[in-house]
Each structure stands twice: as structure tokens, then as C-alpha cells.
Design an enzyme around this catalytic site. Structure first.
Site, mmCIF file in Angstrom:
data_model
loop_
_atom_site.group_PDB
_atom_site.id
_atom_site.type_symbol
_atom_site.label_atom_id
_atom_site.label_comp_id
_atom_site.label_asym_id
_atom_site.label_seq_id
_atom_site.Cartn_x
_atom_site.Cartn_y
_atom_site.Cartn_z
ATOM 1 C CB CYS A 65 -5.932 -33.492 -13.064
ATOM 2 S SG CYS A 65 -7.634 -34.089 -13.171
ATOM 3 C CG HIS A 98 -26.321 -26.206 -26.375
ATOM 4 N ND1 HIS A 98 -27.183 -27.280 -26.412
ATOM 5 C CD2 HIS A 98 -26.409 -25.620 -27.598
ATOM 6 C CE1 HIS A 98 -27.774 -27.341 -27.608
ATOM 7 N NE2 HIS A 98 -27.305 -26.348 -28.347
HETATM 8 C C1 RB5 Z 1 -3.465 -37.530 -9.195
HETATM 9 O O1 RB5 Z 1 -2.901 -38.786 -8.950
HETATM 10 C C2 RB5 Z 1 -4.871 -37.699 -9.726
HETATM 11 O O2 RB5 Z 1 -5.716 -38.101 -8.718
HETATM 12 C C3 RB5 Z 1 -5.350 -36.421 -10.361
HETATM 13 O O3 RB5 Z 1 -4.477 -36.044 -11.375
HETATM 14 C C4 RB5 Z 1 -6.725 -36.456 -10.991
HETATM 15 O O4 RB5 Z 1 -6.835 -37.554 -11.855
HETATM 16 C C5 RB5 Z 1 -7.856 -36.365 -10.073
HETATM 17 O O5 RB5 Z 1 -9.018 -36.328 -10.471
#
Ligand code: RB5
Length: 144
Positions: A65, A98
Site C-alpha cells: 500500500c 525468526h
Molecule cells: C491510501 O491513501 C493509503 O492510506 C494506504 O495506501 C496506506 O498507506 C495505508 O496505510
């Protein structure tokens, strides 16, 4: 190896870089993430990848993400998933040696000291040490 990967809109380019590198190295990669920057919710993406992994057939999973934080938190709420947010070659190795991590997570908006494919290779080359670590991993798995 067979690898499942999934990402939200914050890591489209990183996911594509990882998939390209892994396939070039001869690995089989299933992409369950998004390929546009249309906003999605990372818990949904983590849930999808975790379910695919737990259904069997994959050696490990990769989640991405924007920061690597949200999607790893989400994955770790699924019983049987041990997702490590990896930052460098050391954490890439140690999360296998680990913690026997079965998912590793990265952020598409993070600046890393080494290329992400190098961290993935370090994870893949490392071996779980078992022994005293198994007791701790068992306790991890009892937490959810
Ligand atoms: C999306 O904008 C963002 O919040 C997500 O990709 C991530 O970084 C969340 O932890």
C-alpha cells in the site's frame, strides 16, 4: 516459487516493478491487486490476498500500500497470516529466519535503502530457523 501479490492504489507502480522482477526470475506470480490509481480500501485487498494464500498453493505473499503499514496491519488480523513490514535486507532476512513470516509488505510511497526486489530475494533466500522460534511463532498464531 508461487507468490500471491496484492496492492492498493498507493502502490501500483511498485507492484508492477515487483511482478516484473519476480517473473523475470522465473517465479509464478498471481496479481490480486489493483492496476489503476482509483481509490480502494487496503483491508479489502489484504483480506483477498490472505484468503488466497490460506486456500493453498502459494509459497508466500506480498502486500503493498502507500506506506506498507495499513495493509500489513490488516493482514495480521487474519488467523494464520504473519505479515512483516520489511525495510531493508536485515529485516527481509530476519522476518523469515525468526518469525517465519508468510507475507511481506512494502510501501509504494516509501524510500528504501535498497531496491524492493533485492529485499524480496533476501527473504526468499533466508530459511526459517525453527527451534526456540517455533514456540514464539505458535504463540503469535494463537493471538487471533
Ligand atoms: C491510501 O491513501 C493509503 O492510506 C494506504 O495506501 C496506506 O498507506 C495505508 O496505510
Amino acid at each position: 516459487m508461487r507468490i500471491v501479490i496484492a496492492n492498493d492504489h498507493g502502490a501500483v507502480a511498485l507492484k508492477q516493478e515487483i511482478v516484473t522482477a519476480l517473473r523475470a526470475a522465473g517465479h509464478e506470480v498471481t496479481n490480486l491487486g489493483v492496476d489503476t490509481e482509483e481509490s480502494v480500501d487496503y483491508p479489502d485487498i489484504a483480506r483477498r490476498a490472505a484468503a488466497a494464500y490460506l486456500a493453498g498453493g502459494y509459497d508466500f505473499g506480498i502486500l503493498c500500500c502507500g506506506s506498507g503499514i495499513g495493509i500489513s496491519i490488516a493482514a495480521n488480523k487474519v488467523r494464520g497470516i504473519r505479515c512483516a513490514q520489511v525495510f531493508d535486507l536485515y529485516t527481509a532476512q530476519m522476518c523469515k529466519r525468526h518469525n517465519n513470516a508468510n507475507f511481506i509488505a512494502f510501501g509504494g510511497r516509501v524510500t528504501y535503502p535498497v531496491p524492493v526486489p533485492a529485499m524480496i530475494a533476501a527473504y526468499m533466500e533466508a530459511e526459517y530457523e525453527g527451534g526456540r522460534h517455533q514456540r514464539r511463532v505458535d504463540k503469535l498464531d494463537e493471538l487471533c
